[in-house]
Design an enzyme around this catalytic site. Structure first.
Site, mmCIF file in Angstrom:
data_model
loop_
_atom_site.group_PDB
_atom_site.id
_atom_site.type_symbol
_atom_site.label_atom_id
_atom_site.label_comp_id
_atom_site.label_asym_id
_atom_site.label_seq_id
_atom_site.Cartn_x
_atom_site.Cartn_y
_atom_site.Cartn_z
ATOM 1 N N GLU A 117 100.355 50.338 39.754
ATOM 2 C CA GLU A 117 99.260 50.750 38.891
ATOM 3 C C GLU A 117 99.007 52.222 39.199
ATOM 4 O OE1 GLU A 117 95.277 51.356 37.230
ATOM 5 O OE2 GLU A 117 95.499 51.129 39.379
ATOM 6 N N CYS A 175 91.169 55.810 37.498
ATOM 7 C CA CYS A 175 92.461 55.969 36.816
ATOM 8 C C CYS A 175 92.330 55.833 35.303
ATOM 9 C CB CYS A 175 93.458 54.934 37.332
ATOM 10 S SG CYS A 175 93.925 55.134 39.061
#
Length: 473
Positions: free
Chosen positions: A244, A278
């Protein structure tokens, strides 16, 4: 803050240490023991032994232990949240919310693992053809500092629920939260070695753990460059990865959207966790007909943000996590202005102790400015106008990243165009939604491989075995 390594069921403190800094005060709040190479070898060996014990534990018993760990975490939410705010800086209410969310994620994964069904396939009369799902084996996991509970728990919950043991290296900058979470697992009755928590030099630790033959999988959340490095090390050994990685999430505000509501929702998401997310919205593309009202409302929302110590009442945005982020923010703003951008709000470090950088709004930012090409990972919002939706989608998709994207429109037809047009693994229409337990999160292009959350979050730690059983006479 009591910090320790946790290896094979033992808490270890007598090692060389690293100071942990409170980003709101720049003061040392704890000293973190660092694992030696021998400690890492021991953690891997413990995970390998515990792998057989944990995967062989009946699913009902595994679930009971994991749910007990979730209950313990909820009961300690205030204490864990305070540790998180001290080491990472986010407001205390935000930290407590994160703790409660990850307890919910653990509950979801623990229960969902009960539904990791296989299947029987019709075959020849004398053959039973089946597909089964089994734990991949010991996992090496690496997590960053921006979500000290969220990132570790995604790895821990998915791996343990699937029946895998794990060696996890949490961030050395935010270790206290991870220690508290692992305490909950240990006290809930998890077998010794099923979870091992280590800290140390990131490059050295990752290299040693990934190279260990007993490690069967690598899971990482962090930057794209580091993700590529770790994926390469794992690929050389044919070990599967869950990655990720970073993004640079575009926001497209279409001509028929409500500019005020879009601005309020986008600003709230942008300045959450000081932009250190993110999936944070980070490139704002607004139709020219709505640009002025959107900018006015977004700027007003930014001005209402209260920047301060996360432990102080009324604070809505804490400091950046470290001095490196301060330097990065200054460089991005300076570069944008040099390329012709207009600085509407913020733009300079606040003159006080701590790593504080205010909400910053830029307009007239050219595509080639760094802030339009590089993930800011901080409270900087470049806002630009567009005239044609196809061109806005071109700009949105022009980067090699594809983690999250956001769109605002009142037209179902336009919404569908955004849904099919955005190149992203996570998409929100008319809001800036975060991660949820019941659905997967992950990126496309250089923003990662695999998914966390939902059934996919457990499936990531399972292998598929085809079994063809010829019946005996």
């Amino acid at each position: 803050m009591d910090l320790a390594l946790h290896i094979d069921g033992e808490w270890i403190t007598d090692r060389d240490t690293l100071p942990v800094i409170n980003p709101a005060t720049e003061e040392v709040v704890a000293h973190l023991p660092l694992a030696t190479p021998a400690d890492l070898d021991r953690a891997v060996a413990a995970a390998a032994r515990a792998s057989h014990t944990w995967r062989g534990t009946p699913i009902a018993d595994r679930t009971r232990i994991l749910l007990k760990a979730a209950d313990l975490l909820v009961s300690r939410a205030d204490r864990v949240a305070r540790a998180m705010t001290l080491e990472q800086g986010k407001p205390l209410a935000e930290a407590r919310g994160e703790v409660l969310r990850v307890a919910g994620a653990l509950r979801w994964d623990a229960e969902d693992a009960r539904r990791a069904y296989g299947r029987i396939i019709p075959s020849a009369a004398d053959t039973v053809l089946s597909v089964r799902h089994e734990p991949v084996g010991p996992v090496a996991a690496f997590t960053p500092w921006n979500f000290p509970a969220g990132s570790p728990m995604r790895k821990l919950a998915g791996a343990l629920s699937a029946g895998c043991s794990i060696v996890i290296k949490a961030s050395e900058e935010t270790p206290g939260t991870a220690v508290e979470i692992v305490r909950c697992f240990a006290e809930a009755g998890l077998p010794a070695g099923a979870v091992n928590l280590v800290f140390g030099d990131p490059a050295s630790v990752s290299r040693q753990l990934i190279a260990a033959p007993q490690i069967r999988m690598v899971a990482f959340t962090g930057s794209i460059p580091v993700g590529k490095l770790l994926a390469g090390q794992a690929g050389n050994r044919m070990k599967p990865c869950l990655m990720e990685l970073g993004g640079h999430a575009p926001v497209i505000v279409c001509a028929d959207a409500d500019p005020v509501q879009a601005a309020r929702k986008a600003a709230a998401a942008k300045f959450a966790n000081a932009g250190q997310v993110c999936t944070s919205p980070s490139r704002f593309l607004v139709h020219e007909s709505l640009w002025a009202p959107f900018l006015a409302e977004f700027t007003a929302a930014a001005e209402r943000v209260v920047v301060g110590n996360g432990l102080a009442t009324g604070t809505t945005m804490g400091p950046l996590a470290n001095a490196r982020r301060l330097e990065a923010m200054t460089e991005l703003v300076d570069d944008a202005v040099e390329h012709g951008a207009k600085l509407v709000l913020g733009g300079e470090r606040l003159d006080r102790p701590g790593y504080f950088f205010p909400p910053t709004v830029l307009t007239d930012v050219p595509e080639h400015a760094r802030v339009m090409r590089e993930e800011p990972f901080g409270p900087i919002a470049p806002i630009v106008a567009f005239t044609d939706l196809d061109d806005a989608l071109r700009i949105a998709n022009s980067l090699p990243y594809g983690l999250a994207a956001y769109g605002f429109t009142r037209s179902s037809k336009t919404a569908e165009k955004l849904i099919t047009g955005f190149e992203a693994g996570i998409l929100s229409i008319n809001h800036c939604g975060g991660s949820v337990h019941e659905a997967p999160s992950g990126g496309v292009k250089q923003s990662g491989w695999g998914r966390e959350g939902g059934p996919e979050g457990v499936e990531a730690y399972l292998i598929t075995k085809r079994v063809s059983h010829l019946l005996a006479d």
